[in-house]
Scaffold this active site. Structure first.
Site, PDB file in Angstrom:
ATOM      1  N   LYS A  83       0.863  -1.195   0.000  1.00 20.64           N
ATOM      2  CA  LYS A  83       0.000   0.000   0.000  1.00 20.64           C
ATOM      3  C   LYS A  83       0.892   1.235   0.000  1.00 20.64           C
ATOM      4  CE  LYS A  83      -4.356   1.120   2.324  1.00 20.64           C
ATOM      5  NZ  LYS A  83      -5.068   0.974   3.591  1.00 20.64           N
TER       6      LYS A  83
HETATM    7  O1  G3P Z   1      -9.404   1.877   4.324  1.00 17.17           O
HETATM    8  C1  G3P Z   1      -9.136   3.151   4.773  1.00 17.17           C
HETATM    9  C2  G3P Z   1      -9.774   3.316   6.092  1.00 17.17           C
HETATM   10  O2  G3P Z   1      -9.069   2.623   7.068  1.00 17.17           O
HETATM   11  C3  G3P Z   1      -9.989   4.703   6.515  1.00 17.17           C
HETATM   12  O3  G3P Z   1     -11.164   4.651   7.206  1.00 17.17           O
HETATM   13  O4  G3P Z   1     -12.806   5.389   8.834  1.00 17.17           O
HETATM   14  O5  G3P Z   1     -10.372   5.946   9.149  1.00 17.17           O
HETATM   15  O6  G3P Z   1     -11.690   7.073   7.369  1.00 17.17           O
HETATM   16  P1  G3P Z   1     -11.529   5.852   8.197  1.00 17.17           P
END
Ligand code: G3P
Length: 217
Positions: A83
């Site tokens: 990633k």
């Molecule tokens: O896959 C990306 C994710 O982990 C981000 O999610 O909820 O932290 O915006 P969030």
């Protein structure tokens, strides 16, 4: 549509994987921090649980340092997907790693032009962050639609991995638009099964079944 789970918690990953519905895992530095574990050790355990791609994120900002970290991460298991952040160095590293036969996931995508660049860099997956766009009153789902159209216009093979998914409706809307993959927290994936009429119907069936006095088998 492929389902990835967005966590580095191995108990949660095992539980979802045992359902037979899991196609991969995504992690990021924040999720590793939440797990409280060493990145190499926990990622190795995740890769032993799940057959599909397991995204592990580099933390370097500079191209050659990214490649060094990617080499370490790639050695963890055959199903590692590297990633990389959506920066010029990240795209350059994506191109090099894809050329070497690695799976790559370009993350922190917030615009269609960024997604276009990731596809040109040969990314296996592009990760547009829906929830974080919604958080600042932008339309995360519109971005998914724009990327779908652009990738289809030019037959790019990069898969759209809808990320930062916060609700079951995010999953449904991404599926309607044609995102290839959704990555969501374990609780959101499990919540997809919920419907009050299913619960109500099941209660009624079970109540009537008890009245028959029968058992099967
Ligand atoms: O896959 C990306 C994710 O982990 C981000 O999610 O909820 O932290 O915006 P969030």
């Amino acid at each position: 549509m492929k389902f990835f789970v967005d966590t580095a918690n191995v108990d949660d990953i095992r539980e979802i994987n045992d359902l037979g519905l899991l196609d991969g895992v995504t992690t990021n530095p924040s999720l590793i921090m939440k797990s409280g574990r060493d990145i190499i050790e926990v990622t190795k355990e995740i890769c032993s649980i799940v057959e599909g791609p397991v995204s592990a994120e580099v933390t370097a900002m500079e191209y050659s340092e990214m490649l060094k970290e990617a080499e370490v991460l790639a050695k963890i298991a055959d199903n590692i997907c590297i990633k990389l952040p959506l920066t010029l160095d990240g795209l350059k590293a994506c191109k090099a790693l894809t050329g070497d036969g690695h799976q790559t996931n370009v993350t922190l995508c917030f615009s269609a032009n960024q997604a276009l660049l990731a596809a040109k860099a040969g990314a296996t997956f592009i990760s547009p962050f829906i929830g974080r766009m919604d958080d600042i009153s932008l339309e995360g789902m519109e971005l998914i639609a724009e990327i779908r159209q652009i990738y289809d216009n030019y037959d790019f093979q990069t898969e759209i991995l809808a990320a930062s998914v916060r609700t079951v409706n995010h999953v449904k809307d991404a599926a309607l638009i044609g995102a290839d993959v959704v990555t969501a927290p374990p609780a959101t994936l499990k919540a997809l099964v919920k419907h009050p009429l299913t619960d109500k119907g099941l209660d009624a069936f079970m109540a009537d079944w008890a009245k028959t006095g029968q058992s099967i088998g």
